[in-house]
Design a protein around this motif. Sequence first.
Motif, PDB file in Angstrom:
ATOM      1  N   VAL A  94      50.137 -17.586   1.700  1.00  0.00           N
ATOM      2  CA  VAL A  94      50.233 -16.474   0.751  1.00  0.00           C
ATOM      3  C   VAL A  94      51.396 -15.559   1.131  1.00  0.00           C
ATOM      4  O   VAL A  94      51.738 -15.426   2.304  1.00  0.00           O
ATOM      5  CB  VAL A  94      48.918 -15.664   0.680  1.00  0.00           C
ATOM      6  N   ASP A  95      51.979 -14.929   0.142  1.00  0.00           N
ATOM      7  CA  ASP A  95      52.984 -13.897   0.383  1.00  0.00           C
ATOM      8  C   ASP A  95      52.260 -12.621   0.771  1.00  0.00           C
ATOM      9  O   ASP A  95      51.180 -12.322   0.256  1.00  0.00           O
ATOM     10  CB  ASP A  95      53.827 -13.656  -0.874  1.00  0.00           C
ATOM     11  N   GLY A  96      52.853 -11.865   1.663  1.00  0.00           N
ATOM     12  CA  GLY A  96      52.253 -10.594   2.063  1.00  0.00           C
ATOM     13  C   GLY A  96      51.016 -10.790   2.922  1.00  0.00           C
ATOM     14  O   GLY A  96      50.820 -11.831   3.537  1.00  0.00           O
ATOM     15  N   ILE A  97      50.181  -9.766   2.941  1.00  0.00           N
ATOM     16  CA  ILE A  97      48.989  -9.738   3.777  1.00  0.00           C
ATOM     17  C   ILE A  97      47.764  -9.999   2.895  1.00  0.00           C
ATOM     18  O   ILE A  97      47.507  -9.236   1.961  1.00  0.00           O
ATOM     19  CB  ILE A  97      48.835  -8.366   4.470  1.00  0.00           C
ATOM     20  N   PRO A  98      46.994 -11.049   3.190  1.00  0.00           N
ATOM     21  CA  PRO A  98      45.785 -11.290   2.396  1.00  0.00           C
ATOM     22  C   PRO A  98      44.793 -10.139   2.547  1.00  0.00           C
ATOM     23  O   PRO A  98      44.660  -9.552   3.634  1.00  0.00           O
ATOM     24  CB  PRO A  98      45.203 -12.573   2.992  1.00  0.00           C
ATOM     25  N   GLU A  99      44.115  -9.834   1.491  1.00  0.00           N
ATOM     26  CA  GLU A  99      43.121  -8.755   1.525  1.00  0.00           C
ATOM     27  C   GLU A  99      42.055  -9.026   2.578  1.00  0.00           C
ATOM     28  O   GLU A  99      41.570  -8.108   3.223  1.00  0.00           O
ATOM     29  CB  GLU A  99      42.488  -8.567   0.147  1.00  0.00           C
ATOM     30  N   MET A 104      38.891  -7.889   7.360  1.00  0.00           N
ATOM     31  CA  MET A 104      38.285  -8.321   8.617  1.00  0.00           C
ATOM     32  C   MET A 104      38.725  -7.452   9.789  1.00  0.00           C
ATOM     33  O   MET A 104      37.994  -7.320  10.755  1.00  0.00           O
ATOM     34  CB  MET A 104      38.533  -9.802   8.883  1.00  0.00           C
ATOM     35  N   ASN A 105      39.877  -6.884   9.709  1.00  0.00           N
ATOM     36  CA  ASN A 105      40.330  -6.006  10.778  1.00  0.00           C
ATOM     37  C   ASN A 105      39.932  -4.559  10.525  1.00  0.00           C
ATOM     38  O   ASN A 105      40.182  -3.702  11.355  1.00  0.00           O
ATOM     39  CB  ASN A 105      41.837  -6.137  10.962  1.00  0.00           C
ATOM     40  N   GLY A 106      39.307  -4.302   9.410  1.00  0.00           N
ATOM     41  CA  GLY A 106      38.852  -2.954   9.094  1.00  0.00           C
ATOM     42  C   GLY A 106      37.607  -2.551   9.848  1.00  0.00           C
ATOM     43  O   GLY A 106      37.226  -1.387   9.856  1.00  0.00           O
TER      44      GLY A 106
END
Length: 165
Positions: A94-99, A104-106
């Motif tokens: 995927v382009d960018g950062i997957p949601e 998961m890091n939240g």
Amino acid sequence: MQQHEITEVLNRPFSQELLARDVTRLAYVAKDGTPRNVPIAFTWNGTQIVMCTTKNAPKLPSLRHNPAVALTIDTEVHPPKILLIRGLAELDVVDGIPEEYVQMNGSYQMTPEQRIEWEAEIRSLYDGMVRIVVTPTWAKLIDFETTLPSAVEELVRRRAERQSA
């Protein structure tokens, strides 16, 4: 395993607790044929385990060559609770950062300011990522109360047979 059996295992309360944790261990076969087992953050979307990694991660060529994986999610207390999952890894560049990666890091404790800095850092570092998506094809919960490892279950059965003879 049939899909309804997998669903039954994954819907158990202990399984749901484990699927809400932060880290799983991803086991796979490296390109040289040797086993690998790496901790990796994950999220459960109700039907699949989703993990995210860099586009240049060493595990990706191995997963492309042999997508069979095993996951372990467990606790660090006694008696341990252990969820074992097997499946095939599907790789989604995927382009960018997957949601999912942000989600998961939240769960890590960060102040709002740290969170803003962290998100800015990852968005500046990664031009894209790979989502590793695993749909379970097999699952076992070991809680040492209602379920045991299969070898221990066999020993319990043998003991019962000896005692009843």
